[in-house]
Design an enzyme around this catalytic site. Structure first.
Site, PDB file in Angstrom:
ATOM      1  CG  ASN A 218      -0.235  -0.199   2.525  1.00  0.00           C
ATOM      2  OD1 ASN A 218       0.609   0.603   2.894  1.00  0.00           O
ATOM      3  ND2 ASN A 218      -0.575  -1.271   3.228  1.00  0.00           N
ATOM      4  N   PRO A 219       0.346   2.391  -0.412  1.00  0.00           N
ATOM      5  CG  PRO A 219      -0.837   3.882  -1.762  1.00  0.00           C
ATOM      6  CD  PRO A 219      -0.993   2.590  -1.019  1.00  0.00           C
ATOM      7  CE1 TYR A 220       2.362   5.118   7.500  1.00  0.00           C
ATOM      8  CE2 TYR A 220       1.716   2.832   7.906  1.00  0.00           C
ATOM      9  CZ  TYR A 220       2.305   4.014   8.341  1.00  0.00           C
ATOM     10  OH  TYR A 220       2.829   4.088   9.609  1.00  0.00           O
ATOM     11  N   GLY A 221       2.952   2.020   3.250  1.00  0.00           N
ATOM     12  CA  GLY A 221       4.152   1.212   3.420  1.00  0.00           C
ATOM     13  C   GLY A 221       5.240   1.568   2.428  1.00  0.00           C
ATOM     14  CE  LYS A 224       6.017   6.097   8.570  1.00  0.00           C
ATOM     15  NZ  LYS A 224       6.778   6.858   9.597  1.00  0.00           N
TER      16      LYS A 224
END
Length: 411
Positions: A218-221, A224
């Site tokens: 996902n874009p969050y991961g 990060k």
């Protein structure tokens, strides 16, 4: 004959002659001229002072100079849930703390609690600023003598990241670059980076070790992981001391009830399951909506490693203490045990003693079935292990704060 210049006689009515030979009109103008002269001089002095200030002549404060025996830590995102708890722990441990937060997700009420607890000069300061503003960040670094940076600031909802990916790359990846550039320019060589297990994605084997391949889904991961990659590349600069902590699902609150989690109402849909459980227990929402009941797990719901915020903060402080020049430490921060969403909901019901209606919906984009940690490396290197491992107890602690703060920090 030379021409004679004949002057027209002045009439008495228009004359301003006086026995002293001084023009009365000039005499009347002199006080005004004097005040104009004084005003101009004051204006020039003011401009000189401003120029001196802008060229480096600043007022010296405890925050602007290094002090032997005192470590000054910049806590980005220090008004947020985890950041505020970290700032509290640092202050209790006698660190000097500067919080920088734009309050888009943080709470000024949390900062006020900290200011009331530590009112002594030179202990805590709060700066309202956006890490996306490179000029503002550089100014903050130029005016403060930081010994270390604890970087929490980030938008951090998996579901929201799938809806607004560019926002996540800007807020997490780009802003981290701004922080690194400021650290480089002002020779701040110690960084504790608050990362996430979302960088691993959905590994084939459990538990997750630090050697598990990173394939975020996902874009969050992904944002990060990009930030981690930049930090690791930059850490090769001589003198850098870096710690990267990949932590799992955070729950709980300050055991003494001073701080808690208070997400903005419009973000509840994307927030942590603990917040949704509490909202359902308080009657703010009609029930709890669980995303996904068809995963390949024992009870068909997601399995997660729930880490208490007090333990998480302890890991960050130990990482700060153990950070060594020329070294990059990467650690998982978790309990080492996975619990399903169904188990979590049952624990929340017991902690709140409330009947919570549960509705199971389709999977949420970007979620994964099972993830829990192997925390043996951080135990070996930093002598850290989770102490608050009873999920029901952690939820009960957070629930006490929620009940006493039904409107968050707005009492």
């Amino acid at each position: 004959m030379l021409p004679v210049n004949r002057m027209k006689p002045q009439s008495r009515a228009s004359s301003s002659w006086s026995p002293s030979g001084v023009d009365l009109a000039d005499s009347r103008r002199k006080p005004h001229f004097l005040w104009r002269t004084i005003f101009t001089a004051l204006l020039i002095i003011g401009c000189i002072l401003v120029l001196k200030h802008s060229s480096g002549h600043r007022v010296t404060t405890a925050f602007s100079q290094h002090e032997h025996g005192v470590t000054h830590v910049l806590v980005t995102g220090g008004a947020g849930y985890i950041g505020s708890h970290a700032a509290l722990r640092l202050l209790e441990d006698k660190y000097r703390v500067t919080i920088v937060d734009n309050l888009s997700r943080g709470n000024i009420g949390a900062v006020k609690v900290l200011q009331d607890l530590f009112p002594e000069p030179g202990r805590l300061q709060f700066i309202l600023a956006d890490l996306g503003d490179a000029k503002a960040v550089n100014k903050i670094f130029s005016e403060n003598a930081f010994d270390a940076v604890m970087h929490f600031a980030a938008v951090a909802y998996v579901g929201e990241s799938t809806l607004e990916p560019l926002r996540y790359y800007h807020n997490i990846t780009s802003n981290t670059l701004v922080v690194l550039e400021a650290m480089a320019a002002h020779r701040v060589n110690k960084l504790i980076y608050s990362s996430t297990c979302a960088t691993y994605g959905e590994p084939e084997k459990m538990p997750i070790t630090e050697e598990t391949p990173q394939h975020p889904i996902n874009p969050y991961g992904r944002a990060k992981k990009m930030a981690e990659d930049m930090i690791i590349d930059y850490s090769k600069k001589p003198g850098m001391a870096v710690m990267i902590l990949r932590y799992f699902n955070v729950i709980g609150s300050d055991p003494e009830g001073r701080l808690g989690e208070a997400p903005r109402p419009e973000l509840r849909e994307h927030g942590r399951i603990s917040g949704a459980c509490f909202d359902a227990a308080l009657g703010i929402i009609p029930g709890l909506k669980v995303r996904g009941s068809d995963y390949e797990t024992a009870d068909k719901t997601c399995v997660r490693d729930y880490i208490d915020v007090t333990d998480l903060v302890d890991a960050h402080v130990k990482a700060l203490h153990h950070a060594k020049s020329g070294n990059v430490g990467i650690y998982n921060v978790g309990t080492g045990k996975g619990r399903s969403v169904k188990e979590f909901v049952e624990a929340c019901k017991k902690a709140t003693r409330a009947e919570i209606k549960v509705e199971y919906l389709s999977r949420r984009a970007g979620d994964y079935a099972m993830v829990y940690s192997d925390p043996s490396k951080i135990k070996k290197d930093l002598n850290w292990s989770a102490k608050y491992t009873d999920v029901e107890q952690s939820l009960a602690t957070a629930w006490r704060w929620q009940k006493s703060h039904p409107n968050g920090y707005r009492l």
